[in-house]
Write a protein that holds these residues in place. Sequence first.
Motif, PDB file in Angstrom:
ATOM      1  N   SER A 105       3.419   3.072   1.334  1.00  0.00           N
ATOM      2  CA  SER A 105       3.307   4.024   0.224  1.00  0.00           C
ATOM      3  C   SER A 105       2.346   3.511  -0.838  1.00  0.00           C
ATOM      4  O   SER A 105       1.556   4.282  -1.400  1.00  0.00           O
ATOM      5  CB  SER A 105       4.691   4.266  -0.382  1.00  0.00           C
ATOM      6  N   VAL A 106       2.402   2.206  -1.102  1.00  0.00           N
ATOM      7  CA  VAL A 106       1.486   1.612  -2.084  1.00  0.00           C
ATOM      8  C   VAL A 106       0.050   1.664  -1.568  1.00  0.00           C
ATOM      9  O   VAL A 106      -0.891   1.997  -2.312  1.00  0.00           O
ATOM     10  CB  VAL A 106       1.906   0.157  -2.388  1.00  0.00           C
ATOM     11  N   ILE A 107      -0.141   1.357  -0.281  1.00  0.00           N
ATOM     12  CA  ILE A 107      -1.495   1.365   0.291  1.00  0.00           C
ATOM     13  C   ILE A 107      -2.061   2.787   0.303  1.00  0.00           C
ATOM     14  O   ILE A 107      -3.240   3.009  -0.002  1.00  0.00           O
ATOM     15  CB  ILE A 107      -1.479   0.765   1.708  1.00  0.00           C
ATOM     16  N   SER A 108      -1.230   3.761   0.664  1.00  0.00           N
ATOM     17  CA  SER A 108      -1.723   5.139   0.730  1.00  0.00           C
ATOM     18  C   SER A 108      -2.116   5.673  -0.642  1.00  0.00           C
ATOM     19  O   SER A 108      -2.915   6.608  -0.738  1.00  0.00           O
ATOM     20  CB  SER A 108      -0.658   6.051   1.343  1.00  0.00           C
ATOM     21  N   ALA A 109      -1.567   5.076  -1.703  1.00  0.00           N
ATOM     22  CA  ALA A 109      -1.954   5.496  -3.052  1.00  0.00           C
ATOM     23  C   ALA A 109      -3.432   5.244  -3.312  1.00  0.00           C
ATOM     24  O   ALA A 109      -4.034   5.892  -4.176  1.00  0.00           O
ATOM     25  CB  ALA A 109      -1.105   4.758  -4.091  1.00  0.00           C
ATOM     26  N   LEU A 116      -5.804   7.912  -5.183  1.00  0.00           N
ATOM     27  CA  LEU A 116      -6.445   7.544  -6.452  1.00  0.00           C
ATOM     28  C   LEU A 116      -7.961   7.603  -6.347  1.00  0.00           C
ATOM     29  O   LEU A 116      -8.638   7.860  -7.345  1.00  0.00           O
ATOM     30  CB  LEU A 116      -5.996   6.140  -6.871  1.00  0.00           C
ATOM     31  N   SER A 117      -8.509   7.372  -5.154  1.00  0.00           N
ATOM     32  CA  SER A 117      -9.964   7.480  -4.996  1.00  0.00           C
ATOM     33  C   SER A 117     -10.430   8.920  -5.182  1.00  0.00           C
ATOM     34  O   SER A 117     -11.499   9.169  -5.747  1.00  0.00           O
ATOM     35  CB  SER A 117     -10.383   6.963  -3.620  1.00  0.00           C
ATOM     36  N   ILE A 118      -9.620   9.886  -4.727  1.00  0.00           N
ATOM     37  CA  ILE A 118      -9.961  11.297  -4.948  1.00  0.00           C
ATOM     38  C   ILE A 118      -9.888  11.620  -6.434  1.00  0.00           C
ATOM     39  O   ILE A 118     -10.783  12.274  -6.996  1.00  0.00           O
ATOM     40  CB  ILE A 118      -9.005  12.208  -4.154  1.00  0.00           C
ATOM     41  N   ILE A 119      -8.837  11.152  -7.095  1.00  0.00           N
ATOM     42  CA  ILE A 119      -8.680  11.400  -8.531  1.00  0.00           C
ATOM     43  C   ILE A 119      -9.819  10.762  -9.315  1.00  0.00           C
ATOM     44  O   ILE A 119     -10.333  11.338 -10.283  1.00  0.00           O
ATOM     45  CB  ILE A 119      -7.315  10.867  -9.002  1.00  0.00           C
ATOM     46  N   LYS A 120     -10.238   9.585  -8.889  1.00  0.00           N
ATOM     47  CA  LYS A 120     -11.356   8.896  -9.560  1.00  0.00           C
ATOM     48  C   LYS A 120     -12.628   9.731  -9.464  1.00  0.00           C
ATOM     49  O   LYS A 120     -13.364   9.884 -10.448  1.00  0.00           O
ATOM     50  CB  LYS A 120     -11.550   7.525  -8.919  1.00  0.00           C
ATOM     51  N   GLN A 121     -12.900  10.290  -8.291  1.00  0.00           N
ATOM     52  CA  GLN A 121     -14.111  11.105  -8.134  1.00  0.00           C
ATOM     53  C   GLN A 121     -14.029  12.398  -8.943  1.00  0.00           C
ATOM     54  O   GLN A 121     -15.017  12.842  -9.514  1.00  0.00           O
ATOM     55  CB  GLN A 121     -14.331  11.418  -6.649  1.00  0.00           C
ATOM     56  N   ILE A 122     -12.851  12.991  -9.013  1.00  0.00           N
ATOM     57  CA  ILE A 122     -12.712  14.257  -9.730  1.00  0.00           C
ATOM     58  C   ILE A 122     -12.866  14.062 -11.234  1.00  0.00           C
ATOM     59  O   ILE A 122     -13.568  14.822 -11.905  1.00  0.00           O
ATOM     60  CB  ILE A 122     -11.348  14.901  -9.417  1.00  0.00           C
ATOM     61  N   PHE A 123     -12.228  13.034 -11.790  1.00  0.00           N
ATOM     62  CA  PHE A 123     -12.109  12.909 -13.236  1.00  0.00           C
ATOM     63  C   PHE A 123     -13.129  11.955 -13.869  1.00  0.00           C
ATOM     64  O   PHE A 123     -13.466  12.122 -15.041  1.00  0.00           O
ATOM     65  CB  PHE A 123     -10.702  12.445 -13.614  1.00  0.00           C
ATOM     66  N   GLN A 157     -15.728  20.381   2.508  1.00  0.00           N
ATOM     67  CA  GLN A 157     -15.657  19.608   3.735  1.00  0.00           C
ATOM     68  C   GLN A 157     -15.404  18.132   3.454  1.00  0.00           C
ATOM     69  O   GLN A 157     -14.593  17.496   4.122  1.00  0.00           O
ATOM     70  CB  GLN A 157     -16.969  19.754   4.526  1.00  0.00           C
ATOM     71  N   PHE A 158     -16.118  17.576   2.460  1.00  0.00           N
ATOM     72  CA  PHE A 158     -16.069  16.145   2.192  1.00  0.00           C
ATOM     73  C   PHE A 158     -15.425  15.862   0.845  1.00  0.00           C
ATOM     74  O   PHE A 158     -15.469  16.683  -0.068  1.00  0.00           O
ATOM     75  CB  PHE A 158     -17.484  15.550   2.219  1.00  0.00           C
ATOM     76  N   ILE A 159     -14.844  14.679   0.737  1.00  0.00           N
ATOM     77  CA  ILE A 159     -14.243  14.261  -0.531  1.00  0.00           C
ATOM     78  C   ILE A 159     -15.306  14.186  -1.613  1.00  0.00           C
ATOM     79  O   ILE A 159     -15.043  14.496  -2.785  1.00  0.00           O
ATOM     80  CB  ILE A 159     -13.537  12.901  -0.353  1.00  0.00           C
ATOM     81  N   ASP A 160     -16.534  13.801  -1.246  1.00  0.00           N
ATOM     82  CA  ASP A 160     -17.621  13.693  -2.228  1.00  0.00           C
ATOM     83  C   ASP A 160     -17.932  15.025  -2.906  1.00  0.00           C
ATOM     84  O   ASP A 160     -18.495  15.041  -4.003  1.00  0.00           O
ATOM     85  CB  ASP A 160     -18.890  13.163  -1.552  1.00  0.00           C
ATOM     86  N   GLN A 161     -17.579  16.128  -2.262  1.00  0.00           N
ATOM     87  CA  GLN A 161     -17.869  17.436  -2.853  1.00  0.00           C
ATOM     88  C   GLN A 161     -16.969  17.731  -4.052  1.00  0.00           C
ATOM     89  O   GLN A 161     -17.231  18.671  -4.802  1.00  0.00           O
ATOM     90  CB  GLN A 161     -17.712  18.530  -1.797  1.00  0.00           C
ATOM     91  N   LEU A 162     -15.911  16.952  -4.235  1.00  0.00           N
ATOM     92  CA  LEU A 162     -15.023  17.117  -5.389  1.00  0.00           C
ATOM     93  C   LEU A 162     -15.499  16.324  -6.593  1.00  0.00           C
ATOM     94  O   LEU A 162     -14.860  16.369  -7.652  1.00  0.00           O
ATOM     95  CB  LEU A 162     -13.597  16.674  -5.026  1.00  0.00           C
TER      96      LEU A 162
END
Length: 279
Positions: A185-189, A193-200, A124-129
């Motif tokens: 496009s730059v702003i949406s990155a 990147l915040s999702i990738i930061k939480q995952i990795f 449900q939430f990005i934090d769950q990743l």
Amino acid sequence: MFSSLLSLIIGTVVGLTQSRIKRLLAFSTVSHVGFILLGLSIHTVESTQAFMFYLIQYSLSNLNAFILIITIGYSLYCYVDDTKSTTGIEKENNFENENAEESYKKQTNENNNNLTDVNNSPIQFIDQLKGYYYINPIISLSLGITLFSFAGIPPLVGFFGKQMILSAAIDNGYIFMSLVAILTSVISAVYYLSIIKQIFFDKPDYTLTEDLESFNAEAVITEKSVTVEKIDIKINHIVLSSSLSLSISVMTLAITLFMFIPSEILNSVNILSYIIFNI
């Protein structure tokens, strides 16, 4: 053109405030629709080719992203979240007094218990990743590649889609729209990147359930009703189904390796664009 401008701005700005993964992907789609409308509104052969290519590559990437998120959700059924925080939900409300806070915590705890219900998405939430890379590195890498493609990072297929749209826009004098598209496009990155930061880079809050910590089973490999080998099965031997693994692998490889085999897709796009443009 005006719809393209609004889609680029609204999809990017509103997407920055989302904490739910499906809402984030929804506003991400709105932003990408801005690129699609930009290519469609120019109405030249080159822009029609860019429009068709962007539509194909984004559909592929988006399908892969949703399959990966569903896969991640069901793989987490074997794990328990150690934290009892409800940060993803608490951001949506302000507490007026202690009684309201206690009542709200009780309600959100009940909601969290229902997140794994069959009627809801497991994630449900990005934090769950958070920290999922430490649970399944291969799936995490595949999702990371897909998110980088959304952001338009070369040499992934998403970069070539945006490059074709922007090239068609600049060649036809749409300088302002090109600048807006590049900026958004730059702003949406940022939210990709915040999702990738939480995952990795974040540590996971998950631990195996007590029943599975000492999981161990025996299996037998047979050939023509004759036992060939006996093997022990542990929790880390439990993998995805072959059909699901094959689907994710093919789409991820297509996103990653497009620059090495572009002719098939581009030739198809050229044929379709000439047909549509002549009509």
